[in-house]
Design a protein around this motif. Structure first.
Motif, short mmCIF file in Angstrom:
data_model
loop_
_atom_site.label_atom_id
_atom_site.label_comp_id
_atom_site.label_asym_id
_atom_site.label_seq_id
_atom_site.Cartn_x
_atom_site.Cartn_y
_atom_site.Cartn_z
N SER A 85 25.71 -108.78 -15.40
CA SER A 85 25.34 -107.66 -16.25
C SER A 85 24.80 -106.53 -15.39
O SER A 85 24.52 -106.70 -14.20
CB SER A 85 24.26 -108.11 -17.24
N ALA A 86 24.64 -105.37 -16.03
CA ALA A 86 24.10 -104.23 -15.29
C ALA A 86 22.68 -104.53 -14.82
O ALA A 86 22.29 -104.15 -13.71
CB ALA A 86 24.13 -102.98 -16.17
N ASP A 87 21.90 -105.23 -15.65
CA ASP A 87 20.54 -105.59 -15.24
C ASP A 87 20.55 -106.57 -14.07
O ASP A 87 19.74 -106.47 -13.14
CB ASP A 87 19.77 -106.19 -16.42
N VAL A 117 21.31 -96.88 -10.02
CA VAL A 117 22.00 -97.68 -11.04
C VAL A 117 21.93 -96.98 -12.39
O VAL A 117 22.92 -96.91 -13.13
CB VAL A 117 21.40 -99.10 -11.10
N ARG A 118 20.77 -96.43 -12.72
CA ARG A 118 20.62 -95.71 -13.99
C ARG A 118 21.59 -94.54 -14.07
O ARG A 118 22.28 -94.36 -15.10
CB ARG A 118 19.18 -95.19 -14.11
N ARG A 121 25.28 -95.64 -14.33
CA ARG A 121 25.58 -96.13 -15.69
C ARG A 121 25.76 -94.96 -16.65
O ARG A 121 26.60 -95.01 -17.55
CB ARG A 121 24.48 -97.06 -16.17
N HIS A 124 29.13 -93.32 -15.65
CA HIS A 124 30.27 -94.20 -15.88
C HIS A 124 29.94 -95.19 -17.01
O HIS A 124 29.66 -96.37 -16.75
CB HIS A 124 30.63 -94.98 -14.62
N PRO A 125 29.93 -94.73 -18.25
CA PRO A 125 29.59 -95.65 -19.36
C PRO A 125 30.54 -96.83 -19.45
O PRO A 125 30.18 -97.86 -20.04
CB PRO A 125 29.67 -94.76 -20.61
N LEU A 127 31.21 -98.78 -17.17
CA LEU A 127 30.71 -99.87 -16.34
C LEU A 127 30.02 -100.92 -17.17
O LEU A 127 30.28 -102.12 -17.02
CB LEU A 127 29.74 -99.32 -15.28
N ASP A 128 29.12 -100.50 -18.06
CA ASP A 128 28.41 -101.47 -18.91
C ASP A 128 29.40 -102.28 -19.73
O ASP A 128 29.26 -103.50 -19.86
CB ASP A 128 27.42 -100.76 -19.83
N ILE A 144 33.01 -95.88 -8.63
CA ILE A 144 31.66 -96.22 -9.07
C ILE A 144 30.81 -96.64 -7.87
O ILE A 144 29.64 -96.25 -7.75
CB ILE A 144 31.71 -97.33 -10.13
#
Length: 255
Positions: A85-87, A117-118, A121, A124-125, A127-128, A144
């Motif tokens: 995940s992104a987190d 990272v923020r 994201r 590049h929406p 990516l999530d 990215i």
């Protein structure tokens, strides 16, 4: 990372001037916001002048260089797989690139990673969505990764100066205003620095330099992580004002 001496606060010259200007911020939000952009430029110039006089100041050059080299290595694994995940991605970057050093420069690396990272994201929406659905298992797209690389170095400088501003605000104790001085200055610095930084993707797409005409077995082109690693000295030099490109005064893209 983590071997440099702890920061005791910059003093004198432009640093003191910025502190005085922060103490005299106008109470009107619009006027204060305009003043803060000018103060951000002063802070960035002060940092660059300090590092030009002493590259070892704050331990920032060595820490930024080491983190950049490690980020380039991590880019290889991110390009090969994206099953997180992104987190989780941020947590891995903090662990593998940010380290656990206790200096202000070390902390700026970790915060720079978080802001990078923020911002990636936000830019590049997709990516999530790719990470959430597993579509990134083939690896995170190169554009990215290149944005992450550039945003990291811009964020590192911005987050370092955010800490300087926080110290100045403690010393100046200005009247409460309806703007966030630290955030506005950090954002302005990041935008400025970003405009000076080249992208590994642009270097990867550049035509190869001609080699010997009779070379029967040319070497394969370098990978994106290899290009990113080779660019670290140049990118750190530009971000920290150690090369002349920063004198162009160009503004970067919004982050």
């Amino acid at each position: 990372m983590g071997t440099s001496t702890r920061w005791k606060g910059p003093a004198g010259g432009r640093w003191s001037n910025a502190s005085r200007r922060l103490a005299r911020l106008p109470e009107q939000p619009a006027k204060a916001a305009q003043r803060l952009e000018s103060i951000a430029d002063d802070q960035l110039r002060a940092l660059h002048e300090t590092l030009r006089a002493d590259r070892s100041a704050f331990g920032l050059y060595d820490v930024a260089s080491a983190a950049g080299e490690q980020l380039a290595r991590v880019m290889g694994s991110l390009a090969a797989a994206g099953e997180e995940s992104a987190d989780a991605l941020l947590a891995r970057l903090i662990r593998e690139v940010g380290g656990d050093g206790g200096t202000l420069a070390d902390a700026a690396v970790r915060r720079g990673l978080a802001t990078a990272v923020r911002d990636v994201r936000a830019l590049h929406p997709e990516l999530d969505h790719a990470l959430d659905t597993g579509a990134a298992r083939g690896g995170i797209a190169s554009d990215i990764l290149c944005d992450l690389y550039r945003f990291f170095f811009a964020g590192l400088v911005a987050e370092f100066l955010r800490s300087v501003v926080a110290e100045h605000l403690k010393l100046a104790v200005p009247v409460l205003i309806a703007v966030d001085p630290e955030e506005r200055i950090a954002g302005s610095v990041a935008n400025t620095v970003l405009g000076w930084l080249p992208s590994p993707c642009e270097r990867a797409d550049a035509p190869p330099e001609p080699g010997p005409a009779a070379d029967p077995s040319p070497e394969p082109p370098p990978t994106l992580p290899e290009i990113a690693a080779s660019m670290v000295p140049e990118v750190v030099g530009r971000a920290l004002g150690l090369t002349t490109e920063e004198t162009t005064g160009r503004k970067g893209a919004e982050v």
